[in-house]
Design an enzyme around this catalytic site. Structure first.
Site, PDB file in Angstrom:
ATOM      1  N   ASN A   9       0.823  -1.251   0.003  1.00 16.38           N
ATOM      2  CA  ASN A   9       0.133  -0.102  -0.100  1.00 16.38           C
ATOM      3  C   ASN A   9       1.040   1.173   0.170  1.00 16.38           C
ATOM      4  O   ASN A   9       1.416   1.499   1.033  1.00 16.38           O
ATOM      5  CB  ASN A   9      -0.952  -0.111   1.316  1.00 16.38           C
ATOM      6  CG  ASN A   9      -1.698   1.240   1.505  1.00 16.38           C
ATOM      7  OD1 ASN A   9      -1.905   2.087   0.461  1.00 16.38           O
ATOM      8  ND2 ASN A   9      -2.426   1.291   2.703  1.00 16.38           N
ATOM      9  N   LYS A  11       0.117   4.269  -0.286  1.00 17.17           N
ATOM     10  CA  LYS A  11      -0.450   5.517   0.078  1.00 17.17           C
ATOM     11  C   LYS A  11      -0.324   6.758  -0.553  1.00 17.17           C
ATOM     12  O   LYS A  11      -0.244   6.642  -1.749  1.00 17.17           O
ATOM     13  CB  LYS A  11      -0.225   5.626   1.724  1.00 17.17           C
ATOM     14  CG  LYS A  11      -0.227   4.243   2.549  1.00 17.17           C
ATOM     15  CD  LYS A  11      -0.003   4.701   3.956  1.00 17.17           C
ATOM     16  CE  LYS A  11       0.011   3.386   4.701  1.00 17.17           C
ATOM     17  NZ  LYS A  11       0.089   3.540   6.112  1.00 17.17           N
ATOM     18  N   HIS A  98      -9.412   0.636   5.296  1.00 18.41           N
ATOM     19  CA  HIS A  98      -8.097   0.992   5.978  1.00 18.41           C
ATOM     20  C   HIS A  98      -8.435   1.882   7.231  1.00 18.41           C
ATOM     21  O   HIS A  98      -9.221   2.786   7.026  1.00 18.41           O
ATOM     22  CB  HIS A  98      -7.075   1.719   5.088  1.00 18.41           C
ATOM     23  CG  HIS A  98      -5.715   1.622   5.643  1.00 18.41           C
ATOM     24  ND1 HIS A  98      -5.284   2.507   6.417  1.00 18.41           N
ATOM     25  CD2 HIS A  98      -4.554   0.612   5.253  1.00 18.41           C
ATOM     26  CE1 HIS A  98      -4.080   2.370   6.781  1.00 18.41           C
ATOM     27  NE2 HIS A  98      -3.819   1.339   6.119  1.00 18.41           N
ATOM     28  N   GLU A 100      -6.627   4.418   8.202  1.00 18.18           N
ATOM     29  CA  GLU A 100      -6.598   5.769   7.849  1.00 18.18           C
ATOM     30  C   GLU A 100      -7.977   6.266   7.077  1.00 18.18           C
ATOM     31  O   GLU A 100      -8.393   7.412   7.375  1.00 18.18           O
ATOM     32  CB  GLU A 100      -5.449   6.091   7.108  1.00 18.18           C
ATOM     33  CG  GLU A 100      -4.215   5.768   7.813  1.00 18.18           C
ATOM     34  CD  GLU A 100      -2.786   5.450   6.957  1.00 18.18           C
ATOM     35  OE1 GLU A 100      -3.075   5.185   5.752  1.00 18.18           O
ATOM     36  OE2 GLU A 100      -1.750   4.902   7.678  1.00 18.18           O
ATOM     37  N   GLU A 170      -4.954  -5.441  10.692  1.00 15.36           N
ATOM     38  CA  GLU A 170      -3.862  -4.271  11.017  1.00 15.36           C
ATOM     39  C   GLU A 170      -4.172  -3.582  12.209  1.00 15.36           C
ATOM     40  O   GLU A 170      -4.977  -2.623  12.441  1.00 15.36           O
ATOM     41  CB  GLU A 170      -4.087  -3.148   9.815  1.00 15.36           C
ATOM     42  CG  GLU A 170      -3.732  -3.860   8.507  1.00 15.36           C
ATOM     43  CD  GLU A 170      -3.171  -2.830   7.686  1.00 15.36           C
ATOM     44  OE1 GLU A 170      -2.308  -2.888   6.749  1.00 15.36           O
ATOM     45  OE2 GLU A 170      -3.797  -1.675   7.497  1.00 15.36           O
ATOM     46  N   GLY A 176       2.754   1.752  10.785  1.00 14.22           N
ATOM     47  CA  GLY A 176       3.827   3.126  10.710  1.00 14.22           C
ATOM     48  C   GLY A 176       4.528   3.317  11.951  1.00 14.22           C
ATOM     49  O   GLY A 176       5.197   4.502  11.954  1.00 14.22           O
ATOM     50  N   SER A 216       3.956  -2.214  10.436  1.00 10.02           N
ATOM     51  CA  SER A 216       5.375  -2.416  10.441  1.00 10.02           C
ATOM     52  C   SER A 216       6.174  -3.956  10.123  1.00 10.02           C
ATOM     53  O   SER A 216       7.072  -4.296  10.940  1.00 10.02           O
ATOM     54  CB  SER A 216       5.939  -2.126  11.964  1.00 10.02           C
ATOM     55  OG  SER A 216       5.467  -0.648  12.205  1.00 10.02           O
TER      56      SER A 216
HETATM   57  C1  PEP Z   1      -0.450  -0.171   6.411  1.00  9.09           C
HETATM   58  O1  PEP Z   1      -0.676   1.168   6.438  1.00  9.09           O
HETATM   59  O2  PEP Z   1      -1.394  -0.718   5.898  1.00  9.09           O
HETATM   60  C2  PEP Z   1       0.552  -0.530   7.019  1.00  9.09           C
HETATM   61  C3  PEP Z   1       0.789  -1.909   7.308  1.00  9.09           C
HETATM   62  O3  PEP Z   1       1.720   0.303   7.150  1.00  9.09           O
HETATM   63  P1  PEP Z   1       3.130   0.083   7.626  1.00  9.09           P
HETATM   64  O4  PEP Z   1       3.484  -1.266   7.302  1.00  9.09           O
HETATM   65  O5  PEP Z   1       3.859   1.116   7.346  1.00  9.09           O
HETATM   66  O6  PEP Z   1       2.863  -0.044   9.316  1.00  9.09           O
END
Ligand code: PEP
Length: 253
Positions: A9, A11, A98, A100, A170, A176, A216
């Site tokens: 992703n 973003k 997601h 966000e 997630e 992040g 992460s």
């Molecule tokens: C995400 O936003 O879907 C995600 C997993 O981000 P990150 O790998 O940067 O934690």
């Protein structure tokens, strides 16, 4: 059959030129180095979808995803993008729900349900995201929280519709932040999700659903996470922006 999937992703990152060079690098590395049957997905920003898709067309392992879509079919919805538009430029997957989008764009369970329906109607596979904030985990309410997210958006789908869905767990505290869930925390939540799905849909469909971990995930922890019985791959944010890291994650199965 349950698929092994690694989805990147991107973003709101990369210019057009940067996006094309990132996907070319990934495409070449996947061709040269990946010999397993992993489904690799890249989710660039909307304006780059078609060009990114064209670059990966000759590579059977590579697939194209959008990061979001409208719940509406067409019409006066300024700034929105429909499932049929995505389909017409070769999009095969779409990320729905997601954290966000839930947080900054106030997408609720009912809206997400409509998006799931609209994607499935066009033959686009939704990657449905769920996951708890830190305060829910600290209060030991994470299972109930995720169970409710699944129930409130997925349970109204038919068995046939649900067959098209991929789930991504997630935990928000891991996105992040550099703080990943332990493989044990991921496995117990993924097993719980699969069990909830088997109550809503038929057991075989739940068994065959790919459940991805996100938060992460990086080349250093992917192998341990992907080795868990109910972890079928990853949804990768930050590490998907570097071709070497993303490919090494793909090679972690
Ligand atoms: C995400 O936003 O879907 C995600 C997993 O981000 P990150 O790998 O940067 O934690």
């Amino acid at each position: 059959m349950r698929k092994q999937i690694v989805a990147g992703n991107w973003k709101m990152n990369k210019t057009y030129e940067e996006a094309l060079s990132l996907v070319s690098e990934i495409d070449n590395m996947v061709k040269d180095e990946v010999n397993s049957q992993v489904t690799v997905i890249v989710a660039p920003p909307f304006p780059f979808l078609q060009s990114v898709g064209k670059l990966t067309q000759g590579n059977d392992l590579m697939h194209l995803a959008a990061q979001n879509m409208s719940e509406h079919e067409s019409g006066a919805y300024t700034g929105e993008v429909s499932a049929s538009m995505l389909k017409s430029v070769g999009v095969q997957y779409v990320i729905i729900g997601h954290s966000e989008r839930r947080m900054y764009h106030h997408e609720d369970a009912q809206t997400l349900y409509k998006k799931l329906k609209a994607a499935i109607a066009q033959g686009i596979t939704p990657i449905f995201c769920c996951g708890e904030p830190l305060e829910e985990r600290d209060a030991d309410r994470h299972f109930d929280y995720v169970g409710k997210q699944l129930h409130d958006s997925l349970s109204y789908l038919s068995n046939e519709e649900f067959d098209q869905v991929v789930v991504a767990y997630e935990p928000i505290w891991a996105i992040g932040t550099g703080r990943t869930a332990s493989s044990q925390q991921a496995q117990e939540m993924h097993a719980y999700i699969r069990e909830q799905l088997s109550r809503m849909f038929d057991a075989e469909a739940a068994f065959n659903t790919s459940i991805l971990y996100g938060g992460s995930c990086n080349p250093g922890n992917a192998r341990e996470l992907f080795s868990q019985a109910d972890v079928d791959g990853g949804l990768i944010g930050g590490a998907s922006l570097k071709s070497r890291d993303f490919t090494d994650i793909i090679k972690s199965f």
